[in-house]
Motif scaffolding. Sequence first.
Motif, mmCIF file in Angstrom:
data_model
loop_
_atom_site.group_PDB
_atom_site.id
_atom_site.type_symbol
_atom_site.label_atom_id
_atom_site.label_comp_id
_atom_site.label_asym_id
_atom_site.label_seq_id
_atom_site.Cartn_x
_atom_site.Cartn_y
_atom_site.Cartn_z
ATOM 1 N N MET A 298 35.831 17.923 13.401
ATOM 2 C CA MET A 298 36.661 16.954 12.701
ATOM 3 C C MET A 298 36.902 17.403 11.269
ATOM 4 S SD MET A 298 34.793 13.585 14.213
ATOM 5 C CE MET A 298 35.612 12.301 13.296
ATOM 6 N N VAL A 299 35.928 18.142 10.685
ATOM 7 C CA VAL A 299 36.037 18.523 9.268
ATOM 8 C C VAL A 299 37.181 19.514 9.025
ATOM 9 C CG1 VAL A 299 34.795 19.392 7.285
ATOM 10 C CG2 VAL A 299 33.577 18.160 9.083
ATOM 11 N N ILE B 53 26.114 15.123 11.225
ATOM 12 C CA ILE B 53 26.575 15.716 12.488
ATOM 13 C C ILE B 53 26.124 17.171 12.568
ATOM 14 C CG2 ILE B 53 28.591 16.246 13.903
ATOM 15 C CD1 ILE B 53 30.087 14.035 12.487
ATOM 16 N N LEU B 54 26.306 17.889 11.437
ATOM 17 C CA LEU B 54 25.906 19.295 11.386
ATOM 18 C C LEU B 54 24.416 19.451 11.632
ATOM 19 C CD1 LEU B 54 27.862 20.889 8.417
ATOM 20 C CD2 LEU B 54 27.705 21.764 10.737
ATOM 21 N N GLY C 209 23.526 18.742 15.248
ATOM 22 C CA GLY C 209 24.033 19.817 16.108
ATOM 23 C C GLY C 209 23.254 21.101 15.934
ATOM 24 N N LEU D 184 28.660 10.302 13.055
ATOM 25 C CA LEU D 184 29.987 9.908 13.551
ATOM 26 C C LEU D 184 30.335 8.501 13.062
ATOM 27 C CD1 LEU D 184 29.966 11.184 17.251
ATOM 28 C CD2 LEU D 184 31.411 12.012 15.403
ATOM 29 N N SER E 114 27.782 18.791 22.857
ATOM 30 C CA SER E 114 29.209 18.469 22.805
ATOM 31 C C SER E 114 29.544 17.448 21.729
ATOM 32 C CB SER E 114 29.686 18.007 24.166
ATOM 33 O OG SER E 114 28.785 17.091 24.717
ATOM 34 N N ILE E 115 28.727 16.385 21.615
ATOM 35 C CA ILE E 115 29.117 15.373 20.618
ATOM 36 C C ILE E 115 29.074 15.968 19.223
ATOM 37 C CG2 ILE E 115 28.760 13.143 21.726
ATOM 38 C CD1 ILE E 115 26.008 13.029 20.721
ATOM 39 N N ALA E 116 28.141 16.927 18.983
ATOM 40 C CA ALA E 116 28.067 17.544 17.663
ATOM 41 C C ALA E 116 29.279 18.438 17.420
ATOM 42 C CB ALA E 116 26.786 18.355 17.546
ATOM 43 N N ILE F 241 25.611 24.412 21.289
ATOM 44 C CA ILE F 241 25.863 23.263 20.415
ATOM 45 C C ILE F 241 26.212 22.072 21.287
ATOM 46 C CG2 ILE F 241 27.216 22.375 18.474
ATOM 47 C CD1 ILE F 241 27.941 25.247 17.804
ATOM 48 N N GLY G 142 32.209 16.435 16.584
ATOM 49 C CA GLY G 142 32.083 15.910 15.225
ATOM 50 C C GLY G 142 32.311 16.974 14.174
ATOM 51 N N ILE G 143 31.703 18.158 14.391
ATOM 52 C CA ILE G 143 31.812 19.220 13.394
ATOM 53 C C ILE G 143 33.270 19.648 13.232
ATOM 54 C CG2 ILE G 143 31.209 21.632 12.933
ATOM 55 C CD1 ILE G 143 28.514 21.034 14.346
ATOM 56 N N ILE H 115 23.407 12.680 15.129
ATOM 57 C CA ILE H 115 24.830 12.978 15.289
ATOM 58 C C ILE H 115 25.647 11.690 15.331
ATOM 59 C CG2 ILE H 115 26.533 14.098 16.759
ATOM 60 C CD1 ILE H 115 24.223 15.871 17.810
ATOM 61 N N LEU I 43 34.463 9.102 22.007
ATOM 62 C CA LEU I 43 33.597 8.763 20.870
ATOM 63 C C LEU I 43 34.261 9.076 19.540
ATOM 64 C CD1 LEU I 43 29.940 9.874 21.605
ATOM 65 C CD2 LEU I 43 30.801 7.585 21.247
ATOM 66 N N ILE I 44 35.134 10.106 19.501
ATOM 67 C CA ILE I 44 35.788 10.454 18.245
ATOM 68 C C ILE I 44 37.263 10.071 18.282
ATOM 69 C CG2 ILE I 44 34.220 12.294 17.585
ATOM 70 C CD1 ILE I 44 36.421 14.229 18.707
ATOM 71 N N THR J 289 29.607 14.099 7.789
ATOM 72 C CA THR J 289 29.569 15.360 8.523
ATOM 73 C C THR J 289 28.234 16.077 8.383
ATOM 74 O OG1 THR J 289 31.867 15.527 7.938
ATOM 75 C CG2 THR J 289 30.908 17.430 8.965
ATOM 76 N N GLY K 45 20.990 22.872 18.703
ATOM 77 C CA GLY K 45 21.384 24.215 19.131
ATOM 78 C C GLY K 45 20.249 25.218 18.960
#
Lengths: 387, 246
Positions: A235-236, B214-215, B218, B206, A227-229, A225, A232-233, B202, A335-336, B211, B222
């Motif tokens: 954060m939820v 972002i998902l 990602g 952000l 890193s930026i994703a 995955i 971000g993920i 992504i 970034l976050i 989200t 992946g």
Amino acid sequence: MVQALHARRRIDRLGALLGVVAMVAATTLPFVVFKANRIASGEPRSLLAALPSAPLLLASVALLAVAAAFVRQARARLAAAVVGVLTVALALAWAADALTPAGNRLVRISPGAGCWLLLLAFALIATDALARLRPGPLARVGALALMAAAMWAAFAAGLFDQLSIMREYAVNASGFGRELRQHVLLALGSVGAATLVGLPLGITCHRVPRVRGAILQVLNLVQTIPSIALFGILMVPLGALATAVPLAADLGINGIGPAPAAVALFLYALLPVVANTVVGLGRVSPVAVDAARGMGLTSWQVLGEIELALALPVIITGIRIVLVQNIGLVTIAALIGGGGLGTYVFQGVGQTAIDLVLLGAIPTVALAFSAAVLLDALVDLTGRAAP
Amino acid sequence: MPRPATLLRLAALALLLAFLIVPQRFAPLFVPFTEYGAPPIYDQGSLPMLALAHLGTVFAATAVSAIVAIGLGILVTRAGGAEFLPLSRTLVNIGQTFPPVAVLAIAVPLVGFGELPTLIALFAYGLLPIFENTLSGLQSCPPAVVEAADGMGMSPRQRLLAVELPLAMPLILEGVRLSLVVNVGTATIGSTVAAKGLGEVIIAGLLSNNTAFILQGGLVTGLMAILLYELMGTVERRILRATHLA
């Protein structure tokens, strides 16, 4: 024998090449870039135009370049290269002083391509000499400490204060310490936590082969995955946690900020720690384990005193990999809203201000480099201590 | 009857393609991740085009890294280039301490925004695993085999092409595979400097606090990395089988 004699007489080709690069950089490329203010376009200035004492400097660069090509003894080459780096750094500081009108806070002076190339050439000669000398772990740490002390002294004395990057530092001075601490804290904290969790996990993988495949597979998936994703993920769930559990929010756990970054960095760090623990334990010879058991050591003693002790260099190598990697990855946390030195990198990209980018990037690289040197020394020391 | 692993791979590929071609069909899955009626599926560009651009950048950068790293690895293991070996070793190690974001950010003022800085960062980052593996592959050729090749009267060039490189091939290919997979993830960072790629999805998520975006970004990245890893494994086995039969 004849070959050896032949080799001794020949010039050092790497040194000759880098010497030529240094001479070309010093004579033809801009040594510094002059800007009337932060957003003005830069005017290149050659070494001769930038410095009154330039002919003397050119002569010393030429001398050092010749030394690099003809002196074959590693210690002498190292000394010549270090003198070269110091000369160029001093020349840069002097050029900035000479080009800045007295009292002018608007003028921006940045190192030009020639200056970077000169520094690179001499640093490469020094690196090459060091690689051939094969210094021991303590000597390497000593050299690193010396470098850090020299840098600190230069900054404390205000040697580079007229350079653009230091002007950016002066503007950000109040926040810089905080971002630096945050950066180090995020990198060390995530790797520390990953070591605390990863070691037992690795030992379990080693002892229980049935779960090994599954655990390593899951950790491998996490690594794919981007890193930026992942930042971000995460954060939820953390944001949800903060809303649902006020105590979590009080502890600073939040959807935005350092918390998701710390969790993501922890997850990235797990795989190398676990994988290296498994590999390290797998390499311990069964004979040593049997002998320890025969001596009446309990299962915990065998694990602590024999298996982990013998696997230590490989485990520390894993920690070194993730620490260097995470020091780099923390930059993305900015970034976050996670803070860290990446804040300056992304601000700099946004304002196309390369000096602001460098204010974030150079300390990051220095941190990662120092971490690599320190942990490599630790790997060597533990490897030597183990039989 | 194909093995379960193969079926799993095919299923993953089918899922990826289905998502890229008809993303709207997956909208119900992503609705729970949106707030205030934000779009559940990325709508600011075509997902297949972004995925292709992403892969294109990754392949181009890795191809150049492979050429340079293998060439350099060969050079420093020849008698004439031996002087460059200790330095190149150390450089590879130091190079790893440069975070890709820093390479990217420094490249921007020099070459401008867009694909180029991303290509440079990926190229620099992809060099290391390939170079390291080329080196260990070439250096681990058994001396007896190398001597036998010399004894048969092979020229250094013949020895390299017919003996050393084929023996080093498994390790070299493994290095290329590693670079490729790591670069698929790293390329997302390129979108912070306006390179076309899945990072855009992504970053859009952000920026708009979505989200679901972002998902999507990602997961697609992946999945692509995993599939590419498997694909490279198959390609590797094919190449190795072909060279060993020859």
